[in-house]
Design a protein around this motif. Structure first.
Motif, PDB file in Angstrom:
ATOM      1  N   ARG A   9       4.325   7.808 -14.502  1.00 25.70           N
ATOM      2  CA  ARG A   9       5.535   8.139 -13.676  1.00 25.70           C
ATOM      3  C   ARG A   9       5.966  10.181 -13.576  1.00 25.70           C
ATOM      4  NH1 ARG A   9      10.506   4.308 -13.989  1.00 25.70           N
ATOM      5  NH2 ARG A   9       9.199   2.477 -12.836  1.00 25.70           N
ATOM      6  N   HIS A  10       6.259  10.783 -14.908  1.00 26.91           N
ATOM      7  CA  HIS A  10       5.756  11.719 -15.046  1.00 26.91           C
ATOM      8  C   HIS A  10       4.311  12.301 -14.630  1.00 26.91           C
ATOM      9  CE1 HIS A  10       7.498  15.504 -16.470  1.00 26.91           C
ATOM     10  NE2 HIS A  10       6.854  15.807 -17.597  1.00 26.91           N
ATOM     11  N   TYR A  11       3.556  12.048 -15.270  1.00 22.98           N
ATOM     12  CA  TYR A  11       2.339  12.109 -15.471  1.00 22.98           C
ATOM     13  C   TYR A  11       1.004  11.278 -14.517  1.00 22.98           C
ATOM     14  CZ  TYR A  11       2.754  15.308 -19.336  1.00 22.98           C
ATOM     15  OH  TYR A  11       4.131  15.983 -20.149  1.00 22.98           O
ATOM     16  N   PRO A  12       1.776  11.393 -13.073  1.00 24.18           N
ATOM     17  CA  PRO A  12       0.690  10.505 -11.994  1.00 24.18           C
ATOM     18  C   PRO A  12      -0.433   9.950 -12.264  1.00 24.18           C
ATOM     19  CG  PRO A  12       1.638  11.867 -11.174  1.00 24.18           C
ATOM     20  CD  PRO A  12       2.186  12.259 -12.439  1.00 24.18           C
ATOM     21  N   GLU A  13      -1.298  11.189 -12.958  1.00 22.21           N
ATOM     22  CA  GLU A  13      -2.944  11.418 -13.859  1.00 22.21           C
ATOM     23  C   GLU A  13      -3.202  10.157 -14.540  1.00 22.21           C
ATOM     24  OE1 GLU A  13      -0.921  14.359 -13.874  1.00 22.21           O
ATOM     25  OE2 GLU A  13      -1.081  15.416 -12.517  1.00 22.21           O
ATOM     26  N   LEU A  14      -2.535  10.513 -15.263  1.00 24.20           N
ATOM     27  CA  LEU A  14      -2.661   9.069 -15.939  1.00 24.20           C
ATOM     28  C   LEU A  14      -2.683   8.072 -15.869  1.00 24.20           C
ATOM     29  CD1 LEU A  14      -2.874   8.763 -19.477  1.00 24.20           C
ATOM     30  CD2 LEU A  14      -0.376   9.091 -19.521  1.00 24.20           C
ATOM     31  N   GLY A  50       0.988   0.238  -9.130  1.00 28.85           N
ATOM     32  CA  GLY A  50       0.914   0.378  -8.297  1.00 28.85           C
ATOM     33  C   GLY A  50       2.415  -0.312  -8.199  1.00 28.85           C
ATOM     34  N   GLN A  51       2.828  -0.841  -8.951  1.00 36.30           N
ATOM     35  CA  GLN A  51       4.528  -1.860  -9.029  1.00 36.30           C
ATOM     36  C   GLN A  51       5.186  -1.068  -9.697  1.00 36.30           C
ATOM     37  OE1 GLN A  51       5.594  -4.828  -7.195  1.00 36.30           O
ATOM     38  NE2 GLN A  51       2.704  -4.121  -6.112  1.00 36.30           N
ATOM     39  N   LEU A  52       4.693  -0.340 -10.189  1.00 39.31           N
ATOM     40  CA  LEU A  52       5.921   0.624 -11.076  1.00 39.31           C
ATOM     41  C   LEU A  52       6.099   1.873 -10.434  1.00 39.31           C
ATOM     42  CD1 LEU A  52       3.419   1.011 -14.775  1.00 39.31           C
ATOM     43  CD2 LEU A  52       5.800  -0.252 -14.476  1.00 39.31           C
ATOM     44  N   HIS A  53       5.988   1.944  -9.029  1.00 36.44           N
ATOM     45  CA  HIS A  53       6.144   3.279  -8.268  1.00 36.44           C
ATOM     46  C   HIS A  53       6.665   4.372  -8.767  1.00 36.44           C
ATOM     47  CE1 HIS A  53       8.860  -0.676  -6.426  1.00 36.44           C
ATOM     48  NE2 HIS A  53       9.012  -0.758  -7.723  1.00 36.44           N
ATOM     49  N   ILE A  54       5.331   4.409  -8.998  1.00 28.64           N
ATOM     50  CA  ILE A  54       4.684   6.208  -9.728  1.00 28.64           C
ATOM     51  C   ILE A  54       4.041   6.830  -8.593  1.00 28.64           C
ATOM     52  CG2 ILE A  54       2.766   7.332 -10.643  1.00 28.64           C
ATOM     53  CD1 ILE A  54       2.301   4.165 -12.756  1.00 28.64           C
ATOM     54  N   ASP A  55       4.684   7.668  -8.209  1.00 28.71           N
ATOM     55  CA  ASP A  55       5.020   8.518  -6.926  1.00 28.71           C
ATOM     56  C   ASP A  55       3.634  10.337  -6.808  1.00 28.71           C
ATOM     57  OD1 ASP A  55       5.172   9.491  -4.089  1.00 28.71           O
ATOM     58  OD2 ASP A  55       6.314  11.237  -5.074  1.00 28.71           O
ATOM     59  N   ILE A  56       2.738   9.365  -5.874  1.00 23.95           N
ATOM     60  CA  ILE A  56       1.518  10.338  -6.225  1.00 23.95           C
ATOM     61  C   ILE A  56       1.261  11.460  -4.830  1.00 23.95           C
ATOM     62  CG2 ILE A  56      -1.495   9.822  -5.912  1.00 23.95           C
ATOM     63  CD1 ILE A  56      -1.163   7.896  -8.218  1.00 23.95           C
ATOM     64  N   GLY A  57       1.622  12.255  -5.546  1.00 20.99           N
ATOM     65  CA  GLY A  57       1.335  13.882  -4.334  1.00 20.99           C
ATOM     66  C   GLY A  57       0.390  13.401  -3.852  1.00 20.99           C
ATOM     67  N   ALA A  58       0.355  14.484  -2.444  1.00 17.00           N
ATOM     68  CA  ALA A  58      -0.275  13.843  -1.694  1.00 17.00           C
ATOM     69  C   ALA A  58      -1.701  14.776  -1.417  1.00 17.00           C
ATOM     70  CB  ALA A  58       0.192  14.465  -0.252  1.00 17.00           C
ATOM     71  N   ASP A 148       7.087   3.997   4.733  1.00 12.09           N
ATOM     72  CA  ASP A 148       6.843   2.368   4.774  1.00 12.09           C
ATOM     73  C   ASP A 148       5.084   1.609   4.823  1.00 12.09           C
ATOM     74  OD1 ASP A 148       9.243   2.223   4.138  1.00 12.09           O
ATOM     75  OD2 ASP A 148      10.611   1.838   5.357  1.00 12.09           O
ATOM     76  N   MET A 149       5.497   2.434   5.678  1.00 12.18           N
ATOM     77  CA  MET A 149       3.920   1.943   6.972  1.00 12.18           C
ATOM     78  C   MET A 149       2.442   2.560   5.686  1.00 12.18           C
ATOM     79  SD  MET A 149       3.470   2.439  11.104  1.00 12.18           S
ATOM     80  CE  MET A 149       5.147   2.337  11.752  1.00 12.18           C
ATOM     81  N   ILE A 150       2.851   3.661   5.473  1.00 15.13           N
ATOM     82  CA  ILE A 150       1.625   4.243   4.273  1.00 15.13           C
ATOM     83  C   ILE A 150       1.880   4.170   2.821  1.00 15.13           C
ATOM     84  CG2 ILE A 150       0.936   6.442   2.808  1.00 15.13           C
ATOM     85  CD1 ILE A 150       1.861   7.671   6.072  1.00 15.13           C
ATOM     86  N   ASN A 151       2.759   3.770   2.939  1.00 17.16           N
ATOM     87  CA  ASN A 151       2.638   2.871   1.185  1.00 17.16           C
ATOM     88  C   ASN A 151       2.082   1.860   1.403  1.00 17.16           C
ATOM     89  OD1 ASN A 151       3.857   5.052   0.188  1.00 17.16           O
ATOM     90  ND2 ASN A 151       5.747   4.338  -0.108  1.00 17.16           N
ATOM     91  N   VAL A 152       2.157   0.967   2.009  1.00 24.18           N
ATOM     92  CA  VAL A 152       1.667  -0.510   2.229  1.00 24.18           C
ATOM     93  C   VAL A 152       0.431  -0.583   2.255  1.00 24.18           C
ATOM     94  CG1 VAL A 152       2.080  -1.353   5.079  1.00 24.18           C
ATOM     95  CG2 VAL A 152       2.605  -3.426   2.901  1.00 24.18           C
ATOM     96  N   MET A 153       0.064   0.412   3.326  1.00 21.72           N
ATOM     97  CA  MET A 153      -1.571   0.509   2.960  1.00 21.72           C
ATOM     98  C   MET A 153      -2.248  -0.299   2.357  1.00 21.72           C
ATOM     99  SD  MET A 153      -2.304   3.097   6.107  1.00 21.72           S
ATOM    100  CE  MET A 153      -2.490   4.508   4.735  1.00 21.72           C
ATOM    101  N   PRO A 154      -2.604   0.869   1.133  1.00 20.23           N
ATOM    102  CA  PRO A 154      -3.087   0.593  -0.137  1.00 20.23           C
ATOM    103  C   PRO A 154      -3.419  -0.837  -0.553  1.00 20.23           C
ATOM    104  CG  PRO A 154      -1.812   2.308  -0.120  1.00 20.23           C
ATOM    105  CD  PRO A 154      -1.352   2.003   1.193  1.00 20.23           C
ATOM    106  N   VAL A 155      -1.823  -0.907  -0.692  1.00 16.36           N
ATOM    107  CA  VAL A 155      -1.325  -2.322  -1.409  1.00 16.36           C
ATOM    108  C   VAL A 155      -1.911  -3.645  -0.321  1.00 16.36           C
ATOM    109  CG1 VAL A 155       0.149  -4.380  -1.371  1.00 16.36           C
ATOM    110  CG2 VAL A 155       0.689  -2.301  -2.368  1.00 16.36           C
ATOM    111  N   ALA A 156      -2.219  -3.887   1.202  1.00 15.12           N
ATOM    112  CA  ALA A 156      -3.180  -4.566   2.299  1.00 15.12           C
ATOM    113  C   ALA A 156      -4.366  -4.536   1.486  1.00 15.12           C
ATOM    114  CB  ALA A 156      -2.850  -4.374   3.408  1.00 15.12           C
ATOM    115  N   TYR A 157      -5.140  -3.307   1.486  1.00 14.12           N
ATOM    116  CA  TYR A 157      -6.481  -2.716   1.179  1.00 14.12           C
ATOM    117  C   TYR A 157      -7.040  -3.512  -0.008  1.00 14.12           C
ATOM    118  CZ  TYR A 157     -10.361  -0.428   0.090  1.00 14.12           C
ATOM    119  OH  TYR A 157     -11.807  -0.257   0.050  1.00 14.12           O
ATOM    120  N   ALA A 158      -6.050  -3.221  -0.912  1.00  5.90           N
ATOM    121  CA  ALA A 158      -6.656  -4.332  -2.289  1.00  5.90           C
ATOM    122  C   ALA A 158      -6.638  -5.490  -1.929  1.00  5.90           C
ATOM    123  CB  ALA A 158      -5.691  -3.628  -2.631  1.00  5.90           C
ATOM    124  N   VAL A 159      -5.930  -6.329  -1.376  1.00  8.02           N
ATOM    125  CA  VAL A 159      -5.554  -7.782  -1.122  1.00  8.02           C
ATOM    126  C   VAL A 159      -6.913  -7.876  -0.451  1.00  8.02           C
ATOM    127  CG1 VAL A 159      -4.229  -9.307  -0.834  1.00  8.02           C
ATOM    128  CG2 VAL A 159      -2.788  -7.883  -2.344  1.00  8.02           C
TER     129      VAL A 159
END
Length: 172
Positions: A9-14, A50-58, A148-159
């Motif tokens: 979470r502190h280093y989202p690049e990692l 992504g289940q670890l709730h890591i916030d990645i900046g825009a 909420d809508m933007i956060n669910v997009m990558p999950v639906a995409y990956a699945v």
């Protein structure tokens, strides 16, 4: 385990680079003749991390998304135009079938984020995610709903990506 999640979470690049590394590593494994491949493996590992709730900046999201689009375009661009000459008609029929399945998702009442993610994954068209995010951000709805809508997009995409890839191969 919590220290590891806090580190990511502190280093989202990692988190992004670990997702790529583990995805490429898992993508090499074969079970008989079946393999997920690197793209699908990276997407699925991304869902898990992504289940670890890591916030990645825009800005970071945009850079890696554009790198992904460039890599995909660079690898399949020449094949696209050759394919239109040879199998254009059968591919159009397959696209009509895919559109009908996407319409069914819309009828079932998915949100704009879910529908965009499912569309992008099932059609294996990553650019839909960027366009959908920009469109959702322009809607006149509360910021929490947009998030909420933007956060669910990558999950639906990956699945749905693996089904889009395998489904396309099966239909063709």
């Amino acid at each position: 385990m919590e220290w590891f999640a806090n580190l990511l979470r502190h280093y989202p690049e990692l988190a992004i680079f670990l997702t790529l590394a583990f995805g490429f590593w898992i993508g090499k494994f074969k079970i008989k003749k079946f393999t997920l491949g690197t793209v699908t493996s990276v997407l699925l590992v991304g869902v898990l991390i992504g289940q670890l709730h890591i916030d990645i900046g825009a800005p970071l999201k945009s850079v890696f998304f554009l790198m992904f689009l460039f890599a995909v375009g660079y690898s399949v661009g020449p094949q696209f135009f050759r394919g239109l000459k040879k199998e254009g008609l059968s591919e159009r029929r397959a696209e009509v079938k895919k559109c009908l399945f996407c319409l069914l998702a819309k009828i079932m009442g998915y949100s704009a984020g879910e529908a965009a993610g499912l569309l992008a994954g099932s059609q294996t068209i990553s650019a839909v995610l960027g366009v959908a995010e920009d469109t959702i951000n322009q809607l006149g709805i509360p910021v929490a709903d947009k998030t909420d809508m933007i956060n669910v997009m990558p999950v639906a995409y990956a699945v749905s990506y693996i089904f889009g890839t395998a489904g396309s191969a099966w239909i063709m």
